[in-house]
Design an enzyme around this catalytic site. Structure first.
Site: not given
Ligand code: A2P
Length: 331
Positions: A44, A49, A78, A111
């Site tokens: 994921d 990130y 996302k 997201h």
């Protein structure tokens, strides 16, 4: 217990995935390599990130070393909150695909119901209201093009999911949300089951110590500990196994090989019904409230607006709110 769940696309989503938020640069490649060798088939990730290029390097090495083939993996990414405009969605996935060195994603998520101005940093001053139906239309095009083999959402309340289902031509395959024994999402899980949307659990261990999170610990919860003792498993394994038995995929994050293995060792045993019943005694607290999104510019005036009432407002922080650590993770 099945090692994967069926989605409404007809494809399957592996029941355990490796979360990659906050795995530091330099550690994420090793974590992914170790996880896939242990048996994880779901990674994921997200632009937010800020480590997708490293995720891509790890995937490339896994394919080159013959550890696994692309089609045997399930990769999620996302949409960046600054790319909600329909004309920006294609470019957003193309950037992720380039960073990940992939031709397609298995799952691509909005997201969250949170948007910022294009090209700006993720700070409250840049928030603007969402237009989810418009963004979803562009997500559907990605699904039809094959760039995303499934599309879905993250951080959607029941109301926001129902609103989307009412206008979608392609229903979301997944809603990825905070979910663990301390925030069990009973109402949302029922809605997801009845509408065929798969619920996927981020922070299945409660993300201890992560910025933005506050509230009781899962791993030191007395009920979780007592079930772990009776089952001769660790509290983390019990929390994850609870998730699987509730029908959701779980996305534990770890950068530590021993814990990566521990978190995957949850298939050949189960929590008996009498112990499963004890989870209903646990006091419920949403740990990640995303308070910084409460801002006149976002259109959310209260936490109730953002979460449509699915938040324990009685459990407010006592210390002054400081979102800087949380926001720094995304900029
Ligand atoms: P680490 O990366 O050092 O293993 P979540 O998955 O809910 O976001 O929680 C992630 C946090 O939980 C990380 O701090 C991670 O630390 C820690 N963690 C992951 N697996 C375990 C485990 N089996 N036992 C205890 N802590 C864990």
């Amino acid at each position: 217990m099945a090692e994967s769940f069926l989605m409404n696309t007809g494809a399957r989503i592996p029941s355990v995935g490796l979360g990659t938020w906050q795995i530091e640069h330099g550690a994420v490649s090793d974590a992914i390599y170790a996880a896939v060798k242990v048996g994880y088939r779901h990674i994921d990730s997200a632009v937010a990130y800020r480590n997708q290029k490293e995720v891509g390097l790890a995937l490339k090495k896994l394919f080159e070393d013959g550890v696994v083939k692309r089609d045997d993996l399930f990769i999620t990414s996302k949409l960046w909150p600054g790319n909600h405009a329909p004309e920006d969605v294609l470019e957003d996935i193309v950037t992720s695909l380039e960073d990940l060195q992939l031709d397609y994603l298995d799952l691509y998520l909005i997201h969250g119901p949170i948007r910022i101005k294009k090209g700006t940093m993720f700070i409250p001053e840049n928030l603007i209201p969402t237009d989810i139906p418009a963004t979803w239309g562009a997500m559907e095009k990605l699904y039809y093009s094959g760039k995303a083999r499934a599309i879905g959402v993250s951080n959607f309340s029941c109301k926001k999911l129902e609103d989307l289902l009412a206008v979608a031509h392609v229903p979301p395959a997944v809603n990825q949300v905070e979910c663990h024994p301390v925030w069990q999402q009973e109402k949302l899980r029922k809605l997801c089951h009845s509408t065929g949307v798969h619920l996927s659990a981020y922070s299945p261990l409660g993300s201890p110590g992560s910025p933005g999170y506050s509230g009781p610990s899962i791993l030191s919860n007395p009920i979780v500990i007592s079930i772990a003792e009776e089952s001769q498993k660790t509290p983390a394994q019990v929390a994850l196994r609870w998730g699987l038995q509730m029908g959701q995929s779980v996305l534990p994050k770890s950068a530590n090989e021993t814990r990566i293995k521990e978190n995957f060792d949850i298939f050949d045993w189960s929590i008996p019904d009498d112990l499963m019943a004890k989870f209903s005694l646990i006091n419920q607290v949403r740990l990640l409230k995303i308070e910084f999104a409460i801002n006149p510019q976002s259109g959310y005036n209260t936490l109730e607006d953002l979460w449509d009432g699915e938040v324990d407002t009685g459990n407010k922080r006592t210390e002054p709110e400081d979102h800087s650590d949380f926001l720094r993770c995304f900029s």
